[in-house]
Design a protein around this motif. Structure first.
Motif, PDB file in Angstrom:
ATOM      1  N   PHE A   1      -4.414  32.878 -21.807  1.00  0.00           N
ATOM      2  CA  PHE A   1      -5.235  31.931 -22.548  1.00  0.00           C
ATOM      3  C   PHE A   1      -6.272  32.713 -23.328  1.00  0.00           C
ATOM      4  O   PHE A   1      -6.385  33.936 -23.203  1.00  0.00           O
ATOM      5  CB  PHE A   1      -5.899  30.940 -21.590  1.00  0.00           C
ATOM      6  CG  PHE A   1      -4.935  30.108 -20.798  1.00  0.00           C
ATOM      7  CD1 PHE A   1      -4.613  28.823 -21.204  1.00  0.00           C
ATOM      8  CD2 PHE A   1      -4.338  30.607 -19.642  1.00  0.00           C
ATOM      9  CE1 PHE A   1      -3.719  28.048 -20.479  1.00  0.00           C
ATOM     10  CE2 PHE A   1      -3.451  29.845 -18.907  1.00  0.00           C
ATOM     11  CZ  PHE A   1      -3.135  28.559 -19.330  1.00  0.00           C
ATOM     12  N   GLU A   2      -7.065  32.005 -24.117  1.00  0.00           N
ATOM     13  CA  GLU A   2      -8.076  32.664 -24.927  1.00  0.00           C
ATOM     14  C   GLU A   2      -9.067  33.446 -24.069  1.00  0.00           C
ATOM     15  O   GLU A   2      -9.480  34.546 -24.436  1.00  0.00           O
ATOM     16  CB  GLU A   2      -8.830  31.625 -25.755  1.00  0.00           C
ATOM     17  CG  GLU A   2      -9.851  32.220 -26.697  1.00  0.00           C
ATOM     18  CD  GLU A   2     -10.552  31.151 -27.495  1.00  0.00           C
ATOM     19  OE1 GLU A   2     -10.668  31.312 -28.731  1.00  0.00           O
ATOM     20  OE2 GLU A   2     -10.975  30.131 -26.900  1.00  0.00           O
ATOM     21  N   GLY A   3      -9.423  32.904 -22.903  1.00  0.00           N
ATOM     22  CA  GLY A   3     -10.450  33.542 -22.103  1.00  0.00           C
ATOM     23  C   GLY A   3     -10.034  33.993 -20.728  1.00  0.00           C
ATOM     24  O   GLY A   3     -10.865  34.516 -19.970  1.00  0.00           O
ATOM     25  N   HIS A   4      -8.758  33.841 -20.370  1.00  0.00           N
ATOM     26  CA  HIS A   4      -8.337  34.230 -19.025  1.00  0.00           C
ATOM     27  C   HIS A   4      -6.821  34.381 -18.951  1.00  0.00           C
ATOM     28  O   HIS A   4      -6.098  33.955 -19.853  1.00  0.00           O
ATOM     29  CB  HIS A   4      -8.809  33.210 -17.982  1.00  0.00           C
ATOM     30  CG  HIS A   4      -8.379  31.798 -18.287  1.00  0.00           C
ATOM     31  ND1 HIS A   4      -9.061  30.977 -19.154  1.00  0.00           N
ATOM     32  CD2 HIS A   4      -7.312  31.075 -17.861  1.00  0.00           C
ATOM     33  CE1 HIS A   4      -8.459  29.803 -19.230  1.00  0.00           C
ATOM     34  NE2 HIS A   4      -7.394  29.845 -18.458  1.00  0.00           N
ATOM     35  N   VAL A   5      -6.389  35.011 -17.871  1.00  0.00           N
ATOM     36  CA  VAL A   5      -4.962  35.191 -17.586  1.00  0.00           C
ATOM     37  C   VAL A   5      -4.701  34.656 -16.191  1.00  0.00           C
ATOM     38  O   VAL A   5      -5.470  34.932 -15.250  1.00  0.00           O
ATOM     39  CB  VAL A   5      -4.550  36.673 -17.660  1.00  0.00           C
ATOM     40  CG1 VAL A   5      -3.059  36.831 -17.349  1.00  0.00           C
ATOM     41  CG2 VAL A   5      -4.871  37.257 -19.027  1.00  0.00           C
ATOM     42  N   VAL A   6      -3.627  33.888 -16.043  1.00  0.00           N
ATOM     43  CA  VAL A   6      -3.243  33.329 -14.743  1.00  0.00           C
ATOM     44  C   VAL A   6      -1.950  33.997 -14.290  1.00  0.00           C
ATOM     45  O   VAL A   6      -0.965  34.012 -15.030  1.00  0.00           O
ATOM     46  CB  VAL A   6      -3.043  31.802 -14.818  1.00  0.00           C
ATOM     47  CG1 VAL A   6      -2.654  31.246 -13.449  1.00  0.00           C
ATOM     48  CG2 VAL A   6      -4.309  31.122 -15.331  1.00  0.00           C
ATOM     49  N   ALA A   7      -1.964  34.564 -13.106  1.00  0.00           N
ATOM     50  CA  ALA A   7      -0.778  35.210 -12.535  1.00  0.00           C
ATOM     51  C   ALA A   7      -0.221  34.354 -11.409  1.00  0.00           C
ATOM     52  O   ALA A   7      -0.976  33.857 -10.557  1.00  0.00           O
ATOM     53  CB  ALA A   7      -1.131  36.599 -12.012  1.00  0.00           C
ATOM     54  N   ALA A   8       1.101  34.177 -11.408  1.00  0.00           N
ATOM     55  CA  ALA A   8       1.787  33.462 -10.332  1.00  0.00           C
ATOM     56  C   ALA A   8       2.628  34.467  -9.556  1.00  0.00           C
ATOM     57  O   ALA A   8       3.344  35.273 -10.153  1.00  0.00           O
ATOM     58  CB  ALA A   8       2.669  32.346 -10.894  1.00  0.00           C
ATOM     59  N   TYR A   9       2.543  34.424  -8.231  1.00  0.00           N
ATOM     60  CA  TYR A   9       3.289  35.379  -7.412  1.00  0.00           C
ATOM     61  C   TYR A   9       3.533  34.781  -6.038  1.00  0.00           C
ATOM     62  O   TYR A   9       2.975  33.744  -5.666  1.00  0.00           O
ATOM     63  CB  TYR A   9       2.530  36.707  -7.297  1.00  0.00           C
ATOM     64  CG  TYR A   9       1.086  36.579  -6.850  1.00  0.00           C
ATOM     65  CD1 TYR A   9       0.726  36.710  -5.516  1.00  0.00           C
ATOM     66  CD2 TYR A   9       0.085  36.335  -7.784  1.00  0.00           C
ATOM     67  CE1 TYR A   9      -0.591  36.593  -5.114  1.00  0.00           C
ATOM     68  CE2 TYR A   9      -1.237  36.222  -7.398  1.00  0.00           C
ATOM     69  CZ  TYR A   9      -1.575  36.350  -6.062  1.00  0.00           C
ATOM     70  OH  TYR A   9      -2.891  36.216  -5.663  1.00  0.00           O
ATOM     71  N   ARG A  10       4.386  35.448  -5.288  1.00  0.00           N
ATOM     72  CA  ARG A  10       4.739  34.976  -3.941  1.00  0.00           C
ATOM     73  C   ARG A  10       4.507  36.110  -2.955  1.00  0.00           C
ATOM     74  O   ARG A  10       5.019  37.212  -3.120  1.00  0.00           O
ATOM     75  CB  ARG A  10       6.196  34.511  -3.914  1.00  0.00           C
ATOM     76  CG  ARG A  10       6.617  33.819  -2.620  1.00  0.00           C
ATOM     77  CD  ARG A  10       7.968  33.159  -2.794  1.00  0.00           C
ATOM     78  NE  ARG A  10       7.900  32.058  -3.736  1.00  0.00           N
ATOM     79  CZ  ARG A  10       7.530  30.820  -3.420  1.00  0.00           C
ATOM     80  NH1 ARG A  10       7.195  30.538  -2.171  1.00  0.00           N
ATOM     81  NH2 ARG A  10       7.501  29.882  -4.346  1.00  0.00           N
ATOM     82  N   ARG A  11       3.719  35.824  -1.943  1.00  0.00           N
ATOM     83  CA  ARG A  11       3.448  36.790  -0.886  1.00  0.00           C
ATOM     84  C   ARG A  11       3.432  36.063   0.449  1.00  0.00           C
ATOM     85  O   ARG A  11       2.836  34.998   0.571  1.00  0.00           O
ATOM     86  CB  ARG A  11       2.096  37.483  -1.103  1.00  0.00           C
ATOM     87  CG  ARG A  11       1.846  38.644  -0.132  1.00  0.00           C
ATOM     88  CD  ARG A  11       0.510  39.331  -0.361  1.00  0.00           C
ATOM     89  NE  ARG A  11      -0.598  38.457  -0.009  1.00  0.00           N
ATOM     90  CZ  ARG A  11      -1.494  37.998  -0.875  1.00  0.00           C
ATOM     91  NH1 ARG A  11      -1.403  38.326  -2.157  1.00  0.00           N
ATOM     92  NH2 ARG A  11      -2.462  37.215  -0.479  1.00  0.00           N
ATOM     93  N   GLY A  12       4.131  36.627   1.448  1.00  0.00           N
ATOM     94  CA  GLY A  12       4.214  35.950   2.725  1.00  0.00           C
ATOM     95  C   GLY A  12       4.912  34.609   2.617  1.00  0.00           C
ATOM     96  O   GLY A  12       4.553  33.669   3.343  1.00  0.00           O
ATOM     97  N   ALA A  13       5.860  34.499   1.711  1.00  0.00           N
ATOM     98  CA  ALA A  13       6.658  33.283   1.480  1.00  0.00           C
ATOM     99  C   ALA A  13       5.833  32.144   0.909  1.00  0.00           C
ATOM    100  O   ALA A  13       6.284  31.003   0.890  1.00  0.00           O
ATOM    101  CB  ALA A  13       7.353  32.831   2.769  1.00  0.00           C
ATOM    102  N   ILE A  14       4.633  32.427   0.408  1.00  0.00           N
ATOM    103  CA  ILE A  14       3.758  31.392  -0.144  1.00  0.00           C
ATOM    104  C   ILE A  14       3.558  31.644  -1.634  1.00  0.00           C
ATOM    105  O   ILE A  14       3.213  32.747  -2.053  1.00  0.00           O
ATOM    106  CB  ILE A  14       2.390  31.382   0.570  1.00  0.00           C
ATOM    107  CG1 ILE A  14       2.571  30.995   2.042  1.00  0.00           C
ATOM    108  CG2 ILE A  14       1.418  30.432  -0.117  1.00  0.00           C
ATOM    109  CD1 ILE A  14       1.294  31.047   2.849  1.00  0.00           C
ATOM    110  N   GLY A  15       3.771  30.598  -2.455  1.00  0.00           N
ATOM    111  CA  GLY A  15       3.513  30.695  -3.881  1.00  0.00           C
ATOM    112  C   GLY A  15       2.019  30.634  -4.138  1.00  0.00           C
ATOM    113  O   GLY A  15       1.344  29.684  -3.765  1.00  0.00           O
ATOM    114  N   ARG A  16       1.479  31.652  -4.803  1.00  0.00           N
ATOM    115  CA  ARG A  16       0.028  31.783  -4.985  1.00  0.00           C
ATOM    116  C   ARG A  16      -0.309  31.947  -6.464  1.00  0.00           C
ATOM    117  O   ARG A  16       0.544  32.276  -7.289  1.00  0.00           O
ATOM    118  CB  ARG A  16      -0.500  32.995  -4.199  1.00  0.00           C
ATOM    119  CG  ARG A  16      -0.114  33.004  -2.727  1.00  0.00           C
ATOM    120  CD  ARG A  16      -0.467  34.341  -2.078  1.00  0.00           C
ATOM    121  NE  ARG A  16       0.097  34.481  -0.738  1.00  0.00           N
ATOM    122  CZ  ARG A  16      -0.548  34.180   0.382  1.00  0.00           C
ATOM    123  NH1 ARG A  16      -1.800  33.731   0.323  1.00  0.00           N
ATOM    124  NH2 ARG A  16       0.023  34.324   1.559  1.00  0.00           N
TER     125      ARG A  16
END
Length: 426
Positions: free
Chosen positions: A347-362
């Motif tokens: 986005f203009e002012g931020h970045v959002v990362a999606a990932y999975r750790r410990g079988a949980i979507g974070r």
């Protein structure tokens, strides 16, 4: 009369591939219009009806119970795009829904979605697509594309009324309600605007593989449309879209294990797409555009998610004007054995990362400061130990909020708006 199970006759068809011979006894069933095929299907249906006659009443009871638990009059959470809030709603007794919008009220918080009443229509609502009207008179109906220009003036939408996933696209002027003369036949899902003068779309080959990307200039004969990309390798599917910043058009080619991306400045829609990193077997990557002032190489940056350094992917960045090798990107999120990176949204002012750790979507958020230095990703925290969270429905480049989906074994699926500046969920 008791019916016997129908047995399909054998009509051998012989094919040869790579020196091997294959015999298909049931190739004839592919012909959906063949009287023999239709007769066999009707016989199967009659036999099924006979064998399930004893549970016909129970079937009706189950259907009635399932239907009673579905909220037929309902609406989606409005999603902002440009100067409008877009949402869908359904009405009891109607088979299909309505695509609607209302203008953003700048007198109130312009990033808080309006409350849509269940009964009646909100003030200023505009129905941009009545799917019931479009489906009328057809045994089958499917919507393939619904894309509005940034200005909110033109809507491109496509429909399939045969079930063959070949769509017909039309363009509506939402200010006047009139349909433009442009009609694109036999296209694939989706449509991407480049301004208000050009539209990009896809077609498929005989195997229903989206293999070509086409450019249409509004107001011209579709016969003059230009094929801007053709994927010759049958292992690859293509897709076309744009960055959230609306600065670049993107064409992606991908197989199960390899991908390649081409880009073109949005303000030059009749230019030639350029490959970022040529395909390398076993390497997948995707890109998004960010603007970070004060960095070497210019403010325009590519944020790249790739698996060139490991199977769980990592996130790197580089100038849009000068591309190092994938393995030479400046690392923002390193590869880790315990974390699977699923992608990033910029986005203009931020970045959002999606990932999975410990079988949980974070999810994690990194703000983009004005001093030209990247910050750190801060993981969003939730009260429950086991959950799944994801980012969705965030089309606006300058949005100060992100829409988040959340659910767990004890919490039904729900949506939140997360305020970047305050860290508050609403």
């Amino acid at each position: 009369m008791t019916l016997q199970p129908p047995i399909a006759p054998r009509h051998p068809v012989v094919r040869e591939f790579h020196g091997r011979t294959y015999v298909d006894d049931y190739e004839w069933l592919r012909d959906k219009d063949s009287p023999e095929t239709i007769a066999h299907l009707e016989a199967e249906n009659a036999y099924t009806k006979q064998q399930t006659a004893a549970i016909e009443d129970l079937t009706g009871q189950i259907y009635t119970e399932i239907k009673s638990r579905i909220k037929e009059t309902d609406m989606s959470v409005p999603q902002r795009s440009g100067d409008w809030w877009y949402y869908g709603r359904t009405e009891e007794g109607k088979d299909y829904g309505y695509s609607c919008r209302i203008p953003v009220n700048e007198a109130h918080d312009p990033w808080t979605p309006p409350v849509i009443p269940e009964e009646g229509r909100p003030e200023g609502e505009q129905v941009i697509l009545d799917l019931n009207a479009l489906a009328e008179g057809h045994e089958f109906f499917s919507l393939g594309a619904s894309s509005v220009t940034t200005s909110g003036r033109l809507l491109a939408y496509s429909v399939d009324t045969t079930g063959e996933e070949r769509f017909t696209l039309r363009i509506r002027n939402l200010e006047t309600g009139e349909l433009l003369d442009d009609v694109l036949e036999n296209i694939y899902y989706g449509a991407t605007w480049a301004g208000e003068d050009h539209l990009f779309y896809q077609r498929v080959d005989d195997a229903w593989r989206p293999d070509t990307v086409w450019r249409h200039r509004i107001g011209t004969d579709p016969a003059e449309d230009v094929c801007v990309f053709r994927e010759e390798d049958e292992q690859y599917f293509t897709g076309v879209g744009s960055t959230r910043s609306e600065k670049y058009l993107i064409i992606e080619s991908a197989s199960k294990i390899t991908s390649e991306t081409r880009v073109l400045p949005m303000d030059d829609p009749e230019g030639e797409f350029q490959v970022l990193w040529p395909r390398e077997k076993g390497v997948e990557y995707s890109v998004d555009h960010a603007v970070v002032a004060g960095l070497d190489g210019g403010a325009d940056r590519w944020i790249v998610t790739h698996n060139a350094t490991g199977p769980n992917f990592e996130v790197g960045e580089c100038p849009a004007s000068e591309l190092p090798p994938l393995r030479g990107l400046e690392t923002l999120i390193p590869h880790a054995a315990e974390t699977r990176i699923e992608g990033v949204d910029t986005f203009e002012g931020h970045v959002v990362a999606a990932y999975r750790r410990g079988a949980i979507g974070r999810l994690a958020v990194m703000e983009l400061p004005a001093d030209g230095c990247y910050g750190t990703f801060e993981e969003l925290e939730f009260d429950e130990e086991l959950y799944t969270a994801g980012s969705l429905g965030n089309p606006e480049w300058d949005a100060p909020v992100i829409r988040i989906s959340y659910g767990s074994f004890t919490t039904p699926a729900r949506l939140y708006d997360y305020r970047i500046a305050t860290g508050v969920f609403t």
